[in-house]
Structures are given as structure tokens and as C-alpha cells.
Design an enzyme around this catalytic site. Structure first.
Site: not given
Length: 589
Positions: A120, A182, A435, A516-517
Site C-alpha cells: 500500500y 498475516d 506487490h 477499502y484500502r
């Protein structure tokens, strides 16, 4: 009052002088910046101020040792989302002083805790040249663990591993468990404020927070909920600084307090800096059993999701379970080269072969049972009977899986609140593995799950990338987490990943699925999709931003919200260029 001139992107080549940062804050001269740094050193100490002067100082780092200067999973040039300096305050007054200093100089401030918001943007600022404020280095205390109330109070630098180690060291897991995501290296406050998730019955982390201490964009300190009510019987002392005063004894027991509920505006926002937070811990349930169910066909996802929904709503499924695609698991067992030497996306036949070799399904479901054995047995009988309706379904407990890096064994730890790092392995699916997370929300429905997966798979293959994804099932909705893995040293791979996420945002918005993010590179695009009634929500957010942060110093551009002193059209990222790239990519593919 006259409005300040709109901030425009800095012209680095013309403004930068010897000794300057690689990128100056927008609207800031060299002499102003140097004066600012001298003042910051007097507040935080010379050892806690690091100026980014050259590109050689930009080291992408790893999850274990994240950089604090830029995005380690960079889509643009490595030096685009870069700060001018990283500063680490020593305490709450230091943060307040830095906020006031940024107001005085009108320099933008980007705040992070551990810097591990990977996928993110990590620690990187949305506006290049911002000051990055690292709260995790020095402000990392566990302030309280209350067994009777089953909660903890932490500072921003406390990670899930820190809290778990504390519980183990003090023999407290016999009383309470922590919920973890995670990977366990992230900040508890950082993850909750980004509305992250974990996998026990306490998996909605923001739902399980209770009571904040927040610094506003003008430097003021507030406590939310019951924390706003001083409790003199708790040891309140005249003359003691506010941040050191004991909190109300119900501060971390009741979220709401009196009047409007403020906590939500400090999540995914640019309206405050959270410096303390209460987080609810899960009482030890008195028994636990993890399980895995595999499903052999790719289109089983539709039937499986329709089985999940009533079981989750009725809380037969007590925790936040996950339904993972074959490559989401296979990438933990090995990289792409270990399965196939082609650079093209794997075919359906190749995915079937991998599933057979690993003795897993095309979809793999992970859940857990909580409580004394009689309760677990009843729950398991209902769950097993329900999923037995899927032809070819297979059922496993952790002792049934002995392979190295067993996903079930790892999830068996995660779903009981024990943090791990093992799932980092899927990032290495490609060389120089990086990623993005694409995370749309939808109702728990077989039709929605199947359609989302088909849209995602189609676009991934058009981009020339494999699809690694899972569905994370909340109480009434599902997060579809698509892991877009790319090679950050390969410009073509980066372009494919960028095209893919931008295209998926548009595709999903057409179906009413919103993220959502997201990564800092596409915050504006996603904000534009939440456009009901002529952008009414965005306009509300902008009005609140202008009122609380009139100089626009705190995280400008966060989640697409720009202060009025920024020329938004100059800061929305290359929309015309990216539209052209998207068109070219579509034609090429």
C-alpha cells in the site's frame, strides 16, 4: 483571511542546491528547509533527523528491515514517492512540537508507525518531499495489559510480535489472546488505523480498538470516548502533563463516550496522529482447533461461498476465515520458476498439475474452532456436513499436513493470535518480488465471488501476470485480496502491474465494488469512484480537512483528500499519461 497560494509540484532540477534534500518540500526554499531541519534537531535530537540527500541513500530494504524514506514496492521511479527527511520524535510533546513546526513552515508531514504498510506504499509519503515522521522508533511502549478488562494500551511502535512476546513472557496467554494479521511485524495502531484485519473472532481490528489519544493538525492533544472525562480517582494529578495523566477507568472499555463519535475520522485519514490506543484482547477460549478444506475445481468458489454465508452469519464459523486460490498457497511453497520456466501466466492445466503435486485444491479454505471440546465437536460436525456437499472436498487438521512451510500449520498459528513471517514467501513468486494489494469489498455471495474472480483473472492474464488471491470473510462482507506480484527491477513488469490495478479499479467500480484500502499511487482514482450525489462524501471530507488542517500540513492527498492550498489538478498522478498507457496496453494485449 487570504488563502495561501496553491502548492504545485516542485521542479527538483531548478530548485535543488548542494546540500539540499533529493526533493525539497513543495513551496519550500533551500534556506527555509535548512532552518526547519535545525529547529527539528533542537526538538528531536540530531540523531533522530535523517535528510535524504542522494538517490544512493534509497535502499528498498525488506519486510524485516523496511526503509523509512520511500516505497520499497515502487511503481514509479524509486525516487518519486520520497521524503525530504525522516524525523523520529522521542515522545508525545515532541510530536506536538513537530506538528506546530510544520505549520509554521507550511511543510507537509507524513506519519507512519513501523513503516510496514507493504503493498500500500510502506512508509512513503503521497507528496514527494514531505517530512516523514517515524513514530515507531522511540514511541514503542506497551503501557498496560488489563486482564480483567481484556485489553491492552499501546504506543505506535508496538508490533504484533512485541505484544505476543509480552503475553508469553508474562504468562498471560492463559488469560488473553491477541489477534494478528498475516504478518506479525506491523504496528498494532498502524494496522487498526488502516482498518486491517486478522483471523480470530476479533479479526476486525478497528472494531476491536477502544479509546485513542490523538494529536490534531494544530498540535492539540485530545482523548476520544471516555478518555475525554478526567477520572480523579484514577490518580489524576494537577500539574502533570496531559499525555502523562492516567486515563478514565472506562476509557478502553466503552468506545463512544458522550456526543459525536470521533474515532472514525482518524482512520485512513489526514486529520490526526494517533499516539496511544486501546485494543481489545480475546479471552482465552478454552480450546482451539484449526482446519483446512480443499476444493478441486476452479468454479467451486461459487458453491463454497454460498455455503460460507449462512454459517458465518450464524457464527457457526466463529473466526475470520479465508478461501485461497491455488497460487496463493503454491507461491508460499516455491517461486514460479520452481513450477514452470515460462514467463507467461500459468494455464488452467498447469494450475491443476500444481494443485495435484502439492496435494491442495484449486481453492483452499482455512478456518478454526474455538471453545471446549464438546462445543468444537458440534461446530465441526455442522461445518463438515455443509462442505461435504461440494464434490471432491477434502478435510484436514494440522497433524495431517507435514510438508515444509505448510499453510495450514502457519494458519493454525495465525488463527490463534500467534504472529508469523512465513507467508512472506509468496512475495518471491517473481524475481525482485514486489506487490500491490487490490482489495475490493462485496457481499458474501457465490455470484459476486465468481464474477469478481473472473474479472480479476481475465485482466491479470491480459496483463501477463499470474493471479494470487484470496477471499477474507467478514461477518456480512468479503474482502477480495488480489496480490499483484511484479518485478520492481523490470520496467515492463511495473507497467503491467500499474495497468492491472488501474484497470481493475475501473472494472470493479462498474459492478459497485469499491476498495477499502489502497496504494498511494491510486488513491485519487479510487476516491473518484466513491462519487454518489456529485461527490458528496468527498466534499464532506474536504470540509472537515479544511476546518481541522487549514494549512494542509498533515498527509495531503491521503485517500484522495487534498487541502485547499494544493492545486489538486497538478497532484493527481499523471491521469492523462496513465490513460494513454492504459489505451496502449489494451491495444497491445
Amino acid at each position: 483571511m487570504a488563502q495561501p497560494a496553491a502548492q504545485k509540484r516542485p521542479n527538483e532540477a531548478s530548485q535543488r542546491m548542494k546540500g539540499d534534500p533529493l526533493v525539497l518540500p513543495p513551496g519550500t526554499t533551500s534556506s527555509q528547509f535548512r532552518d526547519f531541519i535545525r529547529r527539528a534537531e533542537s526538538i528531536c535530537g540530531t540523531d533522530n533527523v535523517f535528510v535524504v540527500e542522494t538517490k544512493d541513500q534509497l535502499v528498498d530494504g525488506t519486510y524485516h528491515q523496511p526503509n523509512k524514506t520511500h516505497d520499497m514496492h515502487h511503481l514509479y521511479d524509486q525516487a518519486y514517492f520520497v521524503c525530504s527527511a525522516t524525523i523520529t520524535p522521542r515522545d508525545v510533546p515532541g510530536v506536538q512540537d513537530m506538528v506546530r513546526l510544520c505549520n509554521e513552515f507550511e511543510i507537509p508531514l507524513w506519519v507512519f508507525s513501523a513503516g510496514r504498510n507493504t503493498g500500500y506504499g510502506g512508509a512513503a509519503p503521497r507528496v514527494p518531499g514531505s517530512i516523514c515522521l517515524d513514530l515507531g522508533k522511540n514511541m514503542n511502549r506497551i503501557l498496560d495489559v488489563n486482564i480483567e478488562g481484556a485489553y491492552a494500551v499501546v504506543e505506535p511502535g508496538v508490533t504484533y510480535f512485541n505484544m505476543h512476546d509480552y503475553l508469553e513472557r508474562h504468562d498471560l496467554r492463559k488469560h488473553v489472546w491477541l489477534d494478528v494479521p498475516d504478518l506479525g511485524g506491523g504496528s498494532i495502531i498502524g494496522n487498526a488505523s488502516e482498518r486491517g484485519v486478522g483471523y480470530t473472532p476479533y479479526g476486525d481490528h478497528f472494531m476491536m480498538h477502544c479509546g485513542m489519544e490523538v494529536i490534531l493538525p494544530n498540535g492539540d492533544l485530545v482523548r476520544t470516548g471516555m478518555g475525554a472525562l478526567p477520572d480523579k480517582t484514577a490518580g489524576h494529578k494537577p500539574g502533570v502533563p496531559p499525555h502523562e495523566q492516567p486515563g478514565n477507568r472506562a476509557w478502553h472499555l466503552f468506545n463512544y463516550g458522550f456526543g459525536p463519535y470521533n474515532d472514525g475520522i482518524f482512520t485512513q485519514s489526514s486529520l490526526g496522529i494517533i499516539v496511544k490506543m486501546g485494543i481489545w484482547l480475546m479471552p482465552n477460549p478454552g480450546g482451539y482447533q484449526a482446519y483446512m478444506i480443499t476444493f478441486p475445481k476452479d468454479d467451486d468458489v461459487k458453491q463454497v461461498m454460498n455455503i460460507i454465508r449462512p454459517l458465518r452469519l450464524q457464527m457457526v464459523m466463529q473466526n475470520v476465515p479465508t478461501l485461497r486460490s491455488v497460487l496463493m498457497d503454491a507461491a508460499v511453497y516455491g517461486n514460479k520458476a520452481s513450477y514452470h520456466n515460462s514467463k507467461e501466466p500459468l494455464t488452467e492445466a498447469e494450475l491443476d498439475r500444481i494443485a495435484a503435486e502439492l496435494n491442495i485444491g484449486r481453492w483452499n479454505f482455512y478456518g478454526a474452532l474455538y471453545g471446549p471440546e464438546p462445543i468444537r465437536n458440534v461446530m465441526w460436525s455442522v461445518i463438515k456436513e455443509a462442505f461435504s456437499a461440494v464434490p471432491g472436498a477434502k478435510f484436514y487438521f494440522p497433524e495431517d499436513r507435514s510438508e515444509p512451510h505448510s499453510i495450514l500449520r502457519t494458519r493454525a498459528l495465525t488463527m490463534q493470535g500467534i504472529p508469523t513471517y512465513d507467508e512472506l514467501r509468496w512475495i518471491d513468486w517473481l524475481p525482485n518480488g514486489s506487490h500491490l494489494f487490490f482489495s475490493p469489498i462485496a457481499k458474501v455471495s457465490g455470484n459476486d465471488a465468481m464474477l469478481q474472480y473472473q474479472v480479476t483473472k481475465k485482466r491479470s492474464r491480459e496483463a501477463g501476470l499470474d493471479i494470487l488471491c484470496d477471499f477474507v470473510i467478514g461477518m456480512r462482507e468479503m474482502h477480495h485480496i488480489v496480490c499483484i506480484v511484479f518485478d520492481r527491477q523490470d520496467p515492463e513488469s511495473k507497467k503491467k502491474a500499474h495497468w492491472l490495478i488501474r484497470t481493475l479499479i475501473a472494472d470493479c467500480a462498474e459492478h459497485g465494488w469499491g476498495e477499502y484500502r489502497t496504494h498511494i499511487a491510486v488513491m485519487d482514482q479510487i476516491a473518484e469512484t466513491y462519487n454518489f450525489n456529485d461527490d458528496a462524501q468527498l466534499k464532506l471530507n474536504e470540509r472537515i480537512k479544511h476546518a481541522l488542517d487549514p494549512k494542509g500540513i498533515l498527509a495531503p492527498g491521503k485517500n484522495g483528500i487534498w487541502p485547499r492550498n494544493y492545486a489538486k489538478e497538478d497532484w493527481v498522478l499523471d491521469s492523462k499519461v496513465e490513460a494513454l498507457e492504459k489505451s496502449k496496453m489494451s491495444g497491445k494485449l
